[in-house]
Design an enzyme around this catalytic site. Structure first.
Site, PDB file in Angstrom:
ATOM      1  N   TYR A  45      16.640  -3.817  14.077  1.00 21.11           N
ATOM      2  CA  TYR A  45      16.316  -3.720  12.645  1.00 21.11           C
ATOM      3  C   TYR A  45      17.385  -4.430  11.814  1.00 21.11           C
ATOM      4  O   TYR A  45      17.071  -5.230  10.924  1.00 21.11           O
ATOM      5  CB  TYR A  45      16.212  -2.249  12.223  1.00 21.11           C
ATOM      6  CG  TYR A  45      15.919  -2.067  10.741  1.00 21.11           C
ATOM      7  CD1 TYR A  45      14.688  -2.441  10.211  1.00 21.11           C
ATOM      8  CD2 TYR A  45      16.877  -1.542   9.874  1.00 21.11           C
ATOM      9  CE1 TYR A  45      14.414  -2.288   8.846  1.00 21.11           C
ATOM     10  CE2 TYR A  45      16.611  -1.384   8.516  1.00 21.11           C
ATOM     11  CZ  TYR A  45      15.375  -1.758   8.008  1.00 21.11           C
ATOM     12  OH  TYR A  45      15.106  -1.608   6.661  1.00 21.11           O
ATOM     13  N   ASN A  74       0.817  -1.217   0.000  1.00 26.09           N
ATOM     14  CA  ASN A  74       0.000   0.000   0.000  1.00 26.09           C
ATOM     15  C   ASN A  74       0.849   1.264   0.000  1.00 26.09           C
ATOM     16  O   ASN A  74       0.313   2.360  -0.154  1.00 26.09           O
ATOM     17  CB  ASN A  74      -0.975   0.027   1.190  1.00 26.09           C
ATOM     18  CG  ASN A  74      -0.271  -0.099   2.526  1.00 26.09           C
ATOM     19  OD1 ASN A  74       0.122  -1.197   2.892  1.00 26.09           O
ATOM     20  ND2 ASN A  74      -0.103   0.997   3.236  1.00 26.09           N
ATOM     21  N   ILE A 127       8.025   1.178  -1.577  1.00 28.34           N
ATOM     22  CA  ILE A 127       8.619   0.279  -2.571  1.00 28.34           C
ATOM     23  C   ILE A 127       7.633  -0.803  -3.003  1.00 28.34           C
ATOM     24  O   ILE A 127       7.551  -1.153  -4.183  1.00 28.34           O
ATOM     25  CB  ILE A 127       9.896  -0.332  -1.955  1.00 28.34           C
ATOM     26  CG1 ILE A 127      10.954   0.776  -1.865  1.00 28.34           C
ATOM     27  CG2 ILE A 127      10.411  -1.518  -2.745  1.00 28.34           C
ATOM     28  CD1 ILE A 127      11.916   0.601  -0.734  1.00 28.34           C
ATOM     29  N   GLY A 128       6.869  -1.318  -2.054  1.00 31.22           N
ATOM     30  CA  GLY A 128       5.892  -2.363  -2.376  1.00 31.22           C
ATOM     31  C   GLY A 128       4.825  -1.859  -3.331  1.00 31.22           C
ATOM     32  O   GLY A 128       4.425  -2.573  -4.270  1.00 31.22           O
TER      33      GLY A 128
HETATM   34  N1  LIG Z   1      13.126   2.946   2.106  1.00 28.29           N
HETATM   35  C1  LIG Z   1      14.401   2.590   2.271  1.00 28.29           C
HETATM   36  O1  LIG Z   1      15.334   3.386   2.150  1.00 28.29           O
HETATM   37  C2  LIG Z   1      14.707   1.166   2.593  1.00 28.29           C
HETATM   38  C3  LIG Z   1      16.052   0.801   2.750  1.00 28.29           C
HETATM   39  C4  LIG Z   1      16.376  -0.506   2.997  1.00 28.29           C
HETATM   40  C5  LIG Z   1      15.389  -1.464   3.086  1.00 28.29           C
HETATM   41  N2  LIG Z   1      14.078  -1.107   2.949  1.00 28.29           N
HETATM   42  C6  LIG Z   1      13.048  -2.157   3.059  1.00 28.29           C
HETATM   43  O2  LIG Z   1      12.078  -1.978   2.058  1.00 28.29           O
HETATM   44  C7  LIG Z   1      10.858  -2.591   2.467  1.00 28.29           C
HETATM   45  C8  LIG Z   1       9.695  -1.675   2.159  1.00 28.29           C
HETATM   46  O3  LIG Z   1       9.765  -0.522   2.954  1.00 28.29           O
HETATM   47  P1  LIG Z   1       9.416   0.945   2.413  1.00 28.29           P
HETATM   48  O4  LIG Z   1      10.667   1.714   2.438  1.00 28.29           O
HETATM   49  O5  LIG Z   1       8.636   0.872   1.164  1.00 28.29           O
HETATM   50  O6  LIG Z   1       8.522   1.499   3.638  1.00 28.29           O
HETATM   51  P2  LIG Z   1       6.979   1.828   3.777  1.00 28.29           P
HETATM   52  O7  LIG Z   1       6.538   2.801   2.756  1.00 28.29           O
HETATM   53  O8  LIG Z   1       6.796   2.183   5.211  1.00 28.29           O
HETATM   54  O9  LIG Z   1       6.291   0.433   3.473  1.00 28.29           O
HETATM   55  C9  LIG Z   1       6.284  -0.602   4.403  1.00 28.29           C
HETATM   56  C10 LIG Z   1       5.069  -1.456   4.148  1.00 28.29           C
HETATM   57  O10 LIG Z   1       5.072  -2.539   5.115  1.00 28.29           O
HETATM   58  C11 LIG Z   1       3.779  -2.599   5.668  1.00 28.29           C
HETATM   59  N3  LIG Z   1       3.754  -3.233   6.982  1.00 28.29           N
HETATM   60  C12 LIG Z   1       4.297  -2.805   8.140  1.00 28.29           C
HETATM   61  N4  LIG Z   1       3.977  -3.636   9.140  1.00 28.29           N
HETATM   62  C13 LIG Z   1       3.208  -4.625   8.606  1.00 28.29           C
HETATM   63  C14 LIG Z   1       2.545  -5.755   9.118  1.00 28.29           C
HETATM   64  N5  LIG Z   1       2.566  -6.042  10.426  1.00 28.29           N
HETATM   65  N6  LIG Z   1       1.848  -6.551   8.275  1.00 28.29           N
HETATM   66  C15 LIG Z   1       1.770  -6.249   6.964  1.00 28.29           C
HETATM   67  N7  LIG Z   1       2.360  -5.175   6.412  1.00 28.29           N
HETATM   68  C16 LIG Z   1       3.062  -4.371   7.225  1.00 28.29           C
HETATM   69  C17 LIG Z   1       3.315  -1.154   5.737  1.00 28.29           C
HETATM   70  O11 LIG Z   1       1.918  -1.094   5.953  1.00 28.29           O
HETATM   71  P3  LIG Z   1       1.247   0.182   6.687  1.00 28.29           P
HETATM   72  O12 LIG Z   1       1.183   1.268   5.672  1.00 28.29           O
HETATM   73  O13 LIG Z   1      -0.090  -0.357   7.081  1.00 28.29           O
HETATM   74  O14 LIG Z   1       2.117   0.545   7.847  1.00 28.29           O
HETATM   75  C18 LIG Z   1       3.743  -0.691   4.359  1.00 28.29           C
HETATM   76  O15 LIG Z   1       2.824  -1.102   3.398  1.00 28.29           O
HETATM   77  C19 LIG Z   1      11.040  -2.913   3.958  1.00 28.29           C
HETATM   78  O16 LIG Z   1      11.286  -4.304   4.108  1.00 28.29           O
HETATM   79  C20 LIG Z   1      12.271  -2.132   4.358  1.00 28.29           C
HETATM   80  O17 LIG Z   1      12.983  -2.730   5.416  1.00 28.29           O
HETATM   81  C21 LIG Z   1      13.714   0.190   2.708  1.00 28.29           C
END
Ligand SMILES: NC(=O)c1ccc[n+]([C@@H]2O[C@H](COP(=O)([O-])OP(=O)(O)OC[C@H]3O[C@@H](n4cnc5c(N)ncnc54)[C@H](OP(=O)(O)O)[C@@H]3O)[C@@H](O)[C@H]2O)c1
Length: 308
Positions: free
Chosen positions: A173, A23, A26-27
């Site tokens: 983390y 939602n 990145i996803g």
């Molecule tokens: N952004 C970066 O720079 C970065 C760097 C390294 C790794 N990553 C990795 O990239 C991945 C995606 O993160 P993002 O950066 O796109 O952050 P984000 O926009 O916060 O997306 C995270 C997603 O995970 C969902 N989520 C959290 N807790 C959950 C749960 N209990 N059950 C199901 N879904 C859940 C969130 O849902 P809600 O909206 O409901 O909270 C949101 O859809 C993560 O694994 C993160 O560790 C990101």
């Protein structure tokens, strides 16, 4: 792979994909681009309102997109079980274990696991195990798990997986992201031993501006921390779309090897996808076996079909 973009994603028509946490960030970008190339994408999100809104936005951006919301809370094993039991397809070409939380104040999941380890690793471990029959039934299927370069800050502590002795939010983390890589390593090893036509690979986005960075400070009421993260996102991060490219590459490029780790090629921070460095402890067979056994015990999901 230099210069690889979303335009290089091969035709995905006829393929079924599940993207966790799709939602936002990145996803969301990954789900949208898979849908644009014709995949049927299941948006596996914990909030029905945010998940259906994401589906509506993708349908607006990509007319004709085949996307559907299904509820999945990775912090609740009952929800993971319900998601898998209700999975309506007999094939699963692509499972993207993307959802994540970062540097939250101490908390536990519905099952009592430390939240970051519970959501980022154990929830995805259980999900993958429960969806394994559909993956094994689909020739050329892939499991892509999203880790982070932050994994290099800490190895897991097999005797304190839930940080019960001492909780440090960044170390927790980092450990959860090491677990993502060790899980990929062990899954790839077990799939190979099983002779399965399924590739397990990992990816990381470098630094991408998403909700991830601000959620932790906001939860702990640290306004200055939230502001700091916002400024970092604005001036130093790449977009969520660019951050999704390594995931999309690992998910769809034809030449992806089992247990590979794809990230942005420029200083592992930004740019088009390329092979990424990883800490040696994420490729250790014994550590992978021990994490796998502990994860089976903690989640009660026995991936019995993949014994080695
Ligand atoms: N952004 C970066 O720079 C970065 C760097 C390294 C790794 N990553 C990795 O990239 C991945 C995606 O993160 P993002 O950066 O796109 O952050 P984000 O926009 O916060 O997306 C995270 C997603 O995970 C969902 N989520 C959290 N807790 C959950 C749960 N209990 N059950 C199901 N879904 C859940 C969130 O849902 P809600 O909206 O409901 O909270 C949101 O859809 C993560 O694994 C993160 O560790 C990101």
């Amino acid at each position: 792979m230099a210069g690889w973009t979303e335009k290089d994603i091969p035709d995905q028509r006829g393929r079924v994909a599940v993207v966790t946490g799709s939602n936002s960030g990145i996803g969301y970008a990954a789900a949208r681009e898979l849908a644009r190339r014709g995949a049927r994408v299941v948006l596996a999100c914990r909030s029905e309102a945010r998940g259906t809104d994401a589906g509506d936005r993708i349908a607006t951006e990509v007319p004709g997109a085949e996307v559907e919301f299904a509820r999945l809370d990775l912090g609740d094993l009952a929800s993971v079980g319900q998601f898998a039991a209700a999975f309506p397809y007999d094939r699963l070409d692509l499972l993207v274990n993307n959802a994540g939380v970062m540097a939250l104040p101490y908390g536990t999941t519905a099952d009592g696991f430390e939240t970051q380890f519970g959501v980022n690793h154990l929830g995805h471990f259980a999900l993958t195990g429960l969806l394994l029959p559909a993956l094994l039934a689909t020739p050329g299927a892939r499991v892509v798990t999203v880790s982070s370069m932050m994994h290099s800050m800490a190895n897991i502590d097999i005797n304190d997986l839930n940080s019960e002795r001492r909780y440090r939010r960044w170390i927790a983390y980092a450990r959860s992201k090491t677990a993502n890589l060790l899980f990929t390593h062990e899954l790839a090893r077990r799939l190979a031993a099983h002779g399965a036509d399924v590739v397990a690979a990992a990816a990381h986005p470098g630094y991408a501006a998403t909700n991830l960075q601000t959620a932790g400070p906001r939860m702990s009421g640290r306004k200055a921390g939230e502001r700091f993260m916002e400024v970092g996102n604005r001036f130093f991060a790449q977009s969520a779309e660019a951050g999704a490219l390594p995931t999309l590459y690992a998910a769809t490029a034809p030449d992806v090897s089992p247990d590979s780790f794809t990230g942005p090629h420029w200083a592992m921070w930004r740019g088009s996808p390329g092979p990424s460095w990883r800490a040696s402890w994420t490729c250790n067979d014994r550590a992978g076996e021990r994490l796998w056994a502990a994860s089976e015990k903690l989640t009660g999901v026995a991936c019995g079909r993949l014994t080695v």
